[in-house]
Design a protein around this motif. Structure first.
Motif, mmCIF file in Angstrom:
data_model
loop_
_atom_site.group_PDB
_atom_site.id
_atom_site.type_symbol
_atom_site.label_atom_id
_atom_site.label_comp_id
_atom_site.label_asym_id
_atom_site.label_seq_id
_atom_site.Cartn_x
_atom_site.Cartn_y
_atom_site.Cartn_z
ATOM 1 N N UNK A 213 0.825 -1.200 0.000
ATOM 2 C CA UNK A 213 0.000 0.000 0.000
ATOM 3 C C UNK A 213 0.860 1.251 0.000
ATOM 4 N N UNK A 214 0.200 2.404 -0.103
ATOM 5 C CA UNK A 214 0.870 3.692 -0.263
ATOM 6 C C UNK A 214 0.845 4.472 1.045
ATOM 7 N N UNK A 215 1.986 4.983 1.453
ATOM 8 C CA UNK A 215 2.064 5.798 2.657
ATOM 9 C C UNK A 215 1.312 7.114 2.441
ATOM 10 N N UNK A 216 0.650 7.596 3.486
ATOM 11 C CA UNK A 216 -0.136 8.819 3.362
ATOM 12 C C UNK A 216 0.759 10.031 3.117
ATOM 13 N N UNK A 217 2.017 9.991 3.601
ATOM 14 C CA UNK A 217 2.953 11.085 3.383
ATOM 15 C C UNK A 217 4.042 10.704 2.384
ATOM 16 N N UNK A 218 3.665 9.882 1.432
ATOM 17 C CA UNK A 218 4.574 9.420 0.379
ATOM 18 C C UNK A 218 5.239 10.603 -0.333
ATOM 19 N N UNK A 219 6.581 10.664 -0.380
ATOM 20 C CA UNK A 219 7.260 11.808 -0.992
ATOM 21 C C UNK A 219 7.415 11.730 -2.511
ATOM 22 N N UNK A 220 7.252 10.552 -3.095
ATOM 23 C CA UNK A 220 7.511 10.395 -4.533
ATOM 24 C C UNK A 220 6.292 9.815 -5.242
ATOM 25 N N UNK A 221 5.223 10.584 -5.228
ATOM 26 C CA UNK A 221 3.953 10.087 -5.772
ATOM 27 C C UNK A 221 4.004 9.826 -7.278
ATOM 28 N N UNK A 222 4.912 10.483 -7.987
ATOM 29 C CA UNK A 222 4.978 10.270 -9.441
ATOM 30 C C UNK A 222 5.422 8.840 -9.785
ATOM 31 N N UNK A 223 6.045 8.155 -8.823
ATOM 32 C CA UNK A 223 6.510 6.791 -9.081
ATOM 33 C C UNK A 223 5.603 5.729 -8.463
ATOM 34 N N UNK A 224 4.516 6.154 -7.823
ATOM 35 C CA UNK A 224 3.667 5.207 -7.101
ATOM 36 C C UNK A 224 3.107 4.118 -8.014
ATOM 37 N N UNK A 225 2.522 4.510 -9.119
ATOM 38 C CA UNK A 225 1.900 3.504 -9.991
ATOM 39 C C UNK A 225 2.938 2.499 -10.497
ATOM 40 N N UNK A 226 4.067 3.004 -11.002
ATOM 41 C CA UNK A 226 5.107 2.112 -11.511
ATOM 42 C C UNK A 226 5.662 1.235 -10.388
ATOM 43 N N UNK A 227 5.764 1.791 -9.182
ATOM 44 C CA UNK A 227 6.267 1.009 -8.060
ATOM 45 C C UNK A 227 5.325 -0.119 -7.685
ATOM 46 N N UNK A 228 4.036 0.181 -7.621
ATOM 47 C CA UNK A 228 3.053 -0.855 -7.311
ATOM 48 C C UNK A 228 3.018 -1.915 -8.409
ATOM 49 N N UNK A 229 3.089 -1.492 -9.654
ATOM 50 C CA UNK A 229 3.038 -2.444 -10.763
ATOM 51 C C UNK A 229 4.260 -3.357 -10.763
ATOM 52 N N UNK A 230 5.398 -2.826 -10.340
ATOM 53 C CA UNK A 230 6.601 -3.662 -10.285
ATOM 54 C C UNK A 230 6.392 -4.840 -9.340
ATOM 55 N N UNK A 231 5.890 -4.571 -8.168
ATOM 56 C CA UNK A 231 5.694 -5.642 -7.196
ATOM 57 C C UNK A 231 4.541 -6.566 -7.579
ATOM 58 N N UNK A 232 3.619 -6.073 -8.396
ATOM 59 C CA UNK A 232 2.476 -6.903 -8.799
ATOM 60 C C UNK A 232 2.735 -7.684 -10.083
ATOM 61 N N UNK A 233 3.519 -7.117 -10.993
ATOM 62 C CA UNK A 233 3.567 -7.682 -12.341
ATOM 63 C C UNK A 233 4.937 -8.079 -12.864
ATOM 64 N N UNK A 234 5.965 -7.326 -12.555
ATOM 65 C CA UNK A 234 7.204 -7.421 -13.325
ATOM 66 C C UNK A 234 8.090 -8.600 -12.988
ATOM 67 N N UNK A 235 8.700 -9.183 -14.037
ATOM 68 C CA UNK A 235 9.727 -10.193 -13.898
ATOM 69 C C UNK A 235 9.358 -11.308 -12.954
ATOM 70 N N UNK A 236 10.326 -11.699 -12.143
ATOM 71 C CA UNK A 236 10.106 -12.748 -11.160
ATOM 72 C C UNK A 236 9.451 -12.203 -9.899
ATOM 73 N N UNK A 237 9.371 -10.887 -9.809
ATOM 74 C CA UNK A 237 8.781 -10.269 -8.630
ATOM 75 C C UNK A 237 7.399 -9.753 -9.007
ATOM 76 N N UNK A 238 6.419 -10.370 -8.507
ATOM 77 C CA UNK A 238 5.042 -9.968 -8.812
ATOM 78 C C UNK A 238 4.468 -10.863 -9.894
ATOM 79 N N UNK A 239 3.478 -11.605 -9.605
ATOM 80 C CA UNK A 239 2.877 -12.501 -10.592
ATOM 81 C C UNK A 239 1.360 -12.481 -10.408
ATOM 82 N N UNK A 240 0.703 -11.864 -11.335
ATOM 83 C CA UNK A 240 -0.753 -11.853 -11.269
ATOM 84 C C UNK A 240 -1.333 -12.399 -12.552
ATOM 85 N N UNK A 241 -2.216 -13.329 -12.434
ATOM 86 C CA UNK A 241 -2.877 -13.877 -13.607
ATOM 87 C C UNK A 241 -3.994 -12.965 -14.040
ATOM 88 N N UNK A 242 -4.249 -12.849 -15.349
ATOM 89 C CA UNK A 242 -5.335 -11.986 -15.823
ATOM 90 C C UNK A 242 -6.691 -12.506 -15.412
#
Length: 242
Positions: A213-242
């Motif tokens: 999840x996202x911290x309420x005082x997150x300092x780098x909001x421009x990277x939030x979406x890409x950061x969440x997607x990395x842990x959910x989708x990318x490479x060997x880290x993050x695996x979600x079936x459609x």
């Protein structure tokens, strides 16, 4: 008397060399300089080299933190952390010569008051962007105001793409009630009028079963979406079936 005579002989040698200097070959000139000033030259060269290395070390720019993740109750090796941080930086499209991502693992907020204070201070510092934690710990921080609902973080599409069982819902604590902080409601899958979606369950081999999840005082909001997607989708880290 002998000492003065020695100095006098050296002075005479220097005078002779100075008179013959234009006639000397380059090799002879070099031999003379080394014989008379070799130690001084060596010391000067060493000092110059030390100053150059010192200045380079001081002026060397270390990569700046561009995105920070706190992973609670995780024991990860240095190699795994390095690979995760490198992959996250690449996923965010960062120039790794200038920027870096940091994943802080090993903290445990539930073991004692000292750990709890350390984690809370770190989360309140305003330098952490994402929290990854076991669901009960995640629920506690979401319910007590440390985390932002996903829909308030510009993650509407991500929120809509996930299945209900992948989402983590929490209900804000009512501080007007006695013992409210101690009795945090734990209903991660229940959608109600009072609950909001604060996180997404991860399914990879490293963080499987944990919630991000996202911290309420997150300092780098421009990277939030890409950061969440990395842990959910990318490479060997993050695996979600459609």
């Amino acid at each position: 008397m002998e000492k003065k005579q020695g100095y006098s002989e050296r002075d005479k040698d220097r005078e002779i060399i100075c008179q013959r200097w234009p006639e000397l070959s380059l090799a002879e000139k070099g031999k003379y300089i080394v014989s008379y000033y070799g130690i001084v030259i060596a010391v000067v060269i060493i000092v110059i080299v030390m100053v150059v290395f010192l200045v380079r070390d001081i002026c060397k720019d270390e990569p700046r933190d561009a995105f920070s993740v706190m992973a609670l109750d995780m024991e990860l090796t240095e190699e795994v952390l390095k690979n995760l941080e490198q992959g996250l930086a690449e996923g965010l499209g960062l120039d790794t010569r200038i920027y870096r991502c940091r994943i802080e693992a090993g903290h445990s907020s539930g073991r004692n008051m000292q750990n709890e204070a350390t984690v809370s201070a770190c989360m309140r510092s305003g330098r952490v962007d994402l929290l990854i934690a076991p669901e009960e710990e995640f629920n506690r921080y979401a319910s007590t105001g440390y985390l932002s609902p996903l829909i308030e973080c510009g993650l509407d599409e991500l929120y809509e793409e996930c299945r209900t069982e992948e989402l983590f819902y929490a209900e804000a604590v009512n501080y007007s009630e006695a013992r409210a902080v101690r009795d945090v409601p734990f209903r991660p899958h229940e959608i109600s009028e009072d609950s909001k979606c604060y996180g997404v369950y991860l399914q990879d081999e490293v963080f499987g079963g944990y919630v991000a999840g996202v911290m309420v005082n997150c300092p780098n909001r421009k990277h939030i979406r890409a950061g969440m997607e990395y842990f959910l989708n990318n490479g060997n880290i993050g695996r979600r079936e459609p």
